[in-house]
Design a protein around this motif. Structure first.
Motif, short mmCIF file in Angstrom:
data_model
loop_
_atom_site.label_atom_id
_atom_site.label_comp_id
_atom_site.label_asym_id
_atom_site.label_seq_id
_atom_site.Cartn_x
_atom_site.Cartn_y
_atom_site.Cartn_z
N TRP A 66 -75.08 -2.13 62.21
CA TRP A 66 -74.38 -2.62 63.39
C TRP A 66 -74.77 -4.05 63.63
O TRP A 66 -75.82 -4.51 63.21
CB TRP A 66 -74.63 -1.74 64.60
CG TRP A 66 -76.08 -1.41 64.86
CD1 TRP A 66 -76.79 -0.39 64.30
CD2 TRP A 66 -77.00 -2.10 65.70
NE1 TRP A 66 -78.08 -0.40 64.74
CE2 TRP A 66 -78.25 -1.45 65.61
CE3 TRP A 66 -76.91 -3.22 66.51
CZ2 TRP A 66 -79.36 -1.86 66.29
CZ3 TRP A 66 -78.03 -3.63 67.21
CH2 TRP A 66 -79.24 -2.95 67.10
N ARG A 67 -73.91 -4.76 64.30
CA ARG A 67 -74.13 -6.20 64.52
C ARG A 67 -75.46 -6.42 65.23
O ARG A 67 -75.74 -5.83 66.25
CB ARG A 67 -73.00 -6.79 65.33
CG ARG A 67 -71.70 -6.75 64.57
CD ARG A 67 -70.69 -7.68 65.18
NE ARG A 67 -69.38 -7.43 64.63
CZ ARG A 67 -68.98 -7.85 63.44
NH1 ARG A 67 -69.79 -8.49 62.67
NH2 ARG A 67 -67.76 -7.58 63.02
N GLY A 68 -76.25 -7.30 64.66
CA GLY A 68 -77.54 -7.60 65.25
C GLY A 68 -78.62 -6.58 64.94
O GLY A 68 -79.75 -6.72 65.34
N GLY A 69 -78.25 -5.53 64.21
CA GLY A 69 -79.20 -4.49 63.87
C GLY A 69 -80.14 -4.92 62.77
O GLY A 69 -79.93 -5.93 62.11
N ILE A 70 -81.17 -4.15 62.60
CA ILE A 70 -82.14 -4.44 61.55
C ILE A 70 -81.56 -4.02 60.21
O ILE A 70 -81.05 -2.92 60.06
CB ILE A 70 -83.46 -3.70 61.82
CG1 ILE A 70 -84.05 -4.20 63.14
CG2 ILE A 70 -84.44 -3.90 60.67
CD1 ILE A 70 -85.25 -3.43 63.60
N GLY A 71 -81.64 -4.91 59.24
CA GLY A 71 -81.13 -4.60 57.91
C GLY A 71 -82.04 -3.64 57.17
O GLY A 71 -83.20 -3.45 57.51
N GLN A 72 -81.48 -3.04 56.17
CA GLN A 72 -82.21 -2.07 55.35
C GLN A 72 -82.02 -2.46 53.88
O GLN A 72 -80.97 -2.95 53.50
CB GLN A 72 -81.64 -0.67 55.59
CG GLN A 72 -82.22 0.41 54.74
CD GLN A 72 -81.57 1.76 55.03
OE1 GLN A 72 -80.88 1.95 56.02
NE2 GLN A 72 -81.77 2.70 54.15
N GLN A 73 -83.05 -2.25 53.08
CA GLN A 73 -82.95 -2.51 51.65
C GLN A 73 -83.06 -1.21 50.90
O GLN A 73 -83.90 -0.37 51.22
CB GLN A 73 -84.03 -3.46 51.18
CG GLN A 73 -83.95 -3.75 49.70
CD GLN A 73 -85.04 -4.69 49.22
OE1 GLN A 73 -85.70 -5.34 50.00
NE2 GLN A 73 -85.22 -4.75 47.91
N CYS A 74 -82.21 -1.05 49.89
CA CYS A 74 -82.20 0.14 49.05
C CYS A 74 -82.19 -0.31 47.59
O CYS A 74 -81.92 -1.47 47.28
CB CYS A 74 -80.96 0.98 49.27
SG CYS A 74 -80.66 1.43 50.96
N VAL A 75 -82.42 0.64 46.71
CA VAL A 75 -82.27 0.41 45.28
C VAL A 75 -81.09 1.27 44.81
O VAL A 75 -80.98 2.43 45.20
CB VAL A 75 -83.55 0.80 44.52
CG1 VAL A 75 -83.34 0.68 43.02
CG2 VAL A 75 -84.70 -0.08 44.97
N ALA A 76 -80.22 0.68 44.00
CA ALA A 76 -79.04 1.41 43.51
C ALA A 76 -78.83 1.09 42.04
O ALA A 76 -79.11 -0.01 41.57
CB ALA A 76 -77.81 1.04 44.31
N ARG A 77 -78.31 2.07 41.31
CA ARG A 77 -77.93 1.89 39.90
C ARG A 77 -76.45 1.53 39.87
O ARG A 77 -75.64 2.10 40.56
CB ARG A 77 -78.18 3.16 39.12
CG ARG A 77 -77.82 3.00 37.63
CD ARG A 77 -78.27 4.16 36.79
NE ARG A 77 -79.71 4.31 36.75
CZ ARG A 77 -80.53 3.61 35.97
NH1 ARG A 77 -80.05 2.72 35.15
NH2 ARG A 77 -81.82 3.82 35.99
N VAL A 78 -76.11 0.56 39.01
CA VAL A 78 -74.74 0.06 38.90
C VAL A 78 -74.00 0.79 37.79
O VAL A 78 -74.54 0.96 36.69
CB VAL A 78 -74.74 -1.46 38.61
CG1 VAL A 78 -73.33 -1.98 38.43
CG2 VAL A 78 -75.48 -2.21 39.70
#
Length: 135
Positions: free
Chosen positions: A106-118
């Motif tokens: 959501w706008r202004g929310g804390i970002g999250q980092q993930c790992v993903a396979r392409v």
């Protein structure tokens, strides 16, 4: 090199990449970039979240790729998704590799980092929900 011979080389490279992971040489990676098997994070121009584990991204070159997270990364509330510049190469992120994915819900929310396979490129827009040049 004849076009038939080039197709055989591309097929061998794509087959080896699918089985063994990312390409081993700069030449192999460059060939994968030219054939739509790699993309740069800055090329991503649209995305579609399918479920907690799968999202699709489209690039300015018209290719669509699937990002499969190793955890419950993606959610219906995702409003922003980006893929950072690949840390090991300026040639981009190739099919079969893992990459970091940054999301915001959501706008202004804390970002999250993930790992993903392409994986991909995805040709069927009914699967990805995004237009692909291969349709």
């Amino acid at each position: 090199m004849s076009s038939k011979r080039l197709l055989i080389v591309v097929a061998m490279l794509l087959g080896s990449c699918a089985v063994s992971g990312p390409p081993d040489s700069l030449e192999a990676r460059q060939l994968l970039v030219r054939t739509g098997q790699c993309f740069r994070g800055e090329e991503v121009n649209n995305f579609n979240v399918k479920d907690g584990y799968n999202a699709y991204v489209s690039t300015r070159r018209g290719y669509v790729y699937r990002l499969e997270s190793l955890g419950d990364c993606f959610d219906e509330g995702v409003i922003s998704l980006s893929v950072p510049h690949h840390r090991l190469s300026n040639q981009g992120i190739c099919v079969g590799e893992e990459t970091a994915v940054y999301i915001a819900q959501w706008r202004g929310g804390i970002g999250q980092q993930c790992v993903a396979r392409v994986s991909g490129p995805i040709r069927d827009s009914r699967v990805s929900g995004l237009w692909s040049r291969q349709n």
